[in-house]
Structure formats: structure tokens, C-alpha cells
Design an enzyme around this catalytic site. Structure first.
Site, short mmCIF file in Angstrom:
data_model
loop_
_atom_site.label_atom_id
_atom_site.label_comp_id
_atom_site.label_asym_id
_atom_site.label_seq_id
_atom_site.Cartn_x
_atom_site.Cartn_y
_atom_site.Cartn_z
N ASP A 1 0.85 -1.18 0.00
CA ASP A 1 0.00 0.00 0.00
C ASP A 1 0.89 1.24 0.00
O ASP A 1 2.07 1.18 0.37
CB ASP A 1 -0.92 -0.01 1.22
CG ASP A 1 -2.20 0.78 0.99
OD1 ASP A 1 -2.23 1.59 0.03
OD2 ASP A 1 -3.16 0.61 1.75
N TRP A 2 0.33 2.35 -0.40
CA TRP A 2 1.12 3.58 -0.57
C TRP A 2 1.62 4.15 0.75
O TRP A 2 0.87 4.28 1.70
CB TRP A 2 0.27 4.63 -1.29
CG TRP A 2 0.03 4.28 -2.73
CD1 TRP A 2 -0.65 3.20 -3.21
CD2 TRP A 2 0.49 5.00 -3.86
NE1 TRP A 2 -0.64 3.20 -4.58
CE2 TRP A 2 0.04 4.31 -5.01
CE3 TRP A 2 1.22 6.18 -4.01
CZ2 TRP A 2 0.32 4.75 -6.30
CZ3 TRP A 2 1.49 6.62 -5.30
CH2 TRP A 2 1.05 5.91 -6.43
#
Length: 208
Positions: A106-107
Site C-alpha cells: 500500500d502507498w
């Protein structure tokens, strides 16, 4: 949510989308159950609860639909960040369920890039830490084989995408698997060769 229902719904959605030549990303893997402090929270679960409730939906969609990509979650799971968890990403997801796609983080998570690679997490979003990762390889804390394995999976996703095939058709550049890397084969015009070299450098390929 019921894991059987969510797994069957996800399977239908993934199969439908990917039947049109568009990739999907199933997320968040796994036990990501709250928004407050979700980057640092530690989900503590028994093996039975984890497999029967929190992993079952993912297991169904992976086995029945093979999504192109899968995204790990922000949270910690039983003391280990999910994107750094080799048991989760490699042993269970790929080893037990037979997942063939690419895994991305995930970012802007708080995980170490080199630990993610060692776990089998192929892509670091939004950007990795190549200098530190190279240092970990030199110090023997990350194997080159793990890096090559992730690289190969990333290349497979790129090479088999419709966008890449369109680009290759336009430039008349072809990629051929050769061992643990790809080698370019191209028509011999100056312009096409220049484009091919640019593509090859950007993807860290070996050229003829």
C-alpha cells in the site's frame, strides 16, 4: 462480513473485469480492520481465526479468479508488518493457494523495502529505497535471488499487459524470456533501435 460471500463477490468482479483485458488489484491483505492508526495497529489473531475469517475471502478469489495484482495492508499482523511477512505473502498466498500474480505494498506504508522484497512483496509504492536495499544486499541481509524473483514477476506483468504489447507492436521491439531476465530483439532501423534501447535501459534489460 462473511468471508464466503465476500470471496464469491470478489471472484465475480475480478473475473468480469479481467475478461475485458483489464487487470484488478485485490486488497488489503490482510486483517486490515480499522482506520484509526491503521498504519501502526497490530492485529493479534489466532491461526484459526486468521484462516477461517480473515484469509478465507482472499483464498477464494485467488483460487477462483487469479487477480492480476494483490495489495498488502498497512497494519501489523501478529507482530510482523503484512508486506514484510513471508509466511503470509509467499508461504500461504503463493505456496498454498497458488497465486501467480504480482504483490504490491500500500502507498507510503512504514515497512522496510528490503524486508518486503525478502517476503515476496514485488512492488514498493509509491517509491522504494534502492540505495538502502543495495546496501542490505552487500551486507548479506537480502539475497540477490529474492530481488531477481520479484523483478521477474514485475517483468511478467509488464510484458503480458495490453499496453506493453501495443507499444511493442508500434516500435517493432520484441522481448524474449532468457533465463532469469528478458532479452530484446528488434528490427534494425536507427529510430526503432534508439527507442528499444531507451525501453531496455528503463526496464534494466539486457540488449542484443
Amino acid at each position: 462480513e462473511d468471508p464466503l460471500v465476500s470471496g464469491m463477490m470478489a471472484t465475480a468482479m475480478v473475473n468480469g473485469v479481467q475478461s475485458q483485458g483489464v487487470g484488478t488489484s485485490v486488497k488489503h491483505f490482510a486483517a486490515n480492520n480499522k482506520e484509526v492508526n491503521r498504519v501502526e495497529c497490530d492485529s493479534r489473531l489466532s491461526e484459526r481465526a486468521l484462516r477461517e475469517i480473515y484469509l478465507k475471502g482472499f483464498e477464494i478469489v485467488v483460487k477462483d479468479a487469479q487477480p492480476l495484482t494483490l495489495m498488502t495492508s498497512y497494519n501489523i499482523l501478529n507482530g510482523i508488518r503484512t508486506s514484510e511477512n513471508r509466511e503470509l505473502v509467499t508461504d500461504i498466498l503463493r505456496g498454498e493457494w497458488g497465486y501467480e500474480g504480482m504483490v504490491t505494498s500500500d502507498w507510503w506504508n512504514h515497512s522496510d523495502h528490503y524486508k518486503e522484497i525478502a517476503a515476496g512483496n514485488d512492488v514498493k509504492m509509491a517509491r522504494g529505497n534502492p540505495e538502502h536495499t543495495l546496501q542490505m544486499i552487500r551486507e548479506g541481509k537480502l539475497s540477490e535471488s529474492d530481488v531477481r524473483t520479484c523483478y521477474q514477476r514485475d517483468m511478467d506483468r509488464i510484458v503480458h499487459s495490453k499496453a506493453f504489447r501495443r507499444l511493442m507492436h508500434k516500435t517493432q521491439v520484441f522481448l524474449q524470456p532468457e533465463g532469469d531476465h528478458y532479452r530484446t530483439r528488434m528490427t534494425h532501423t536507427l529510430e526503432v533501435s534508439r527507442i528499444a534501447r531507451t525501453i531496455a535501459r528503463s526496464l534494466q534489460l539486457n540488449e542484443d
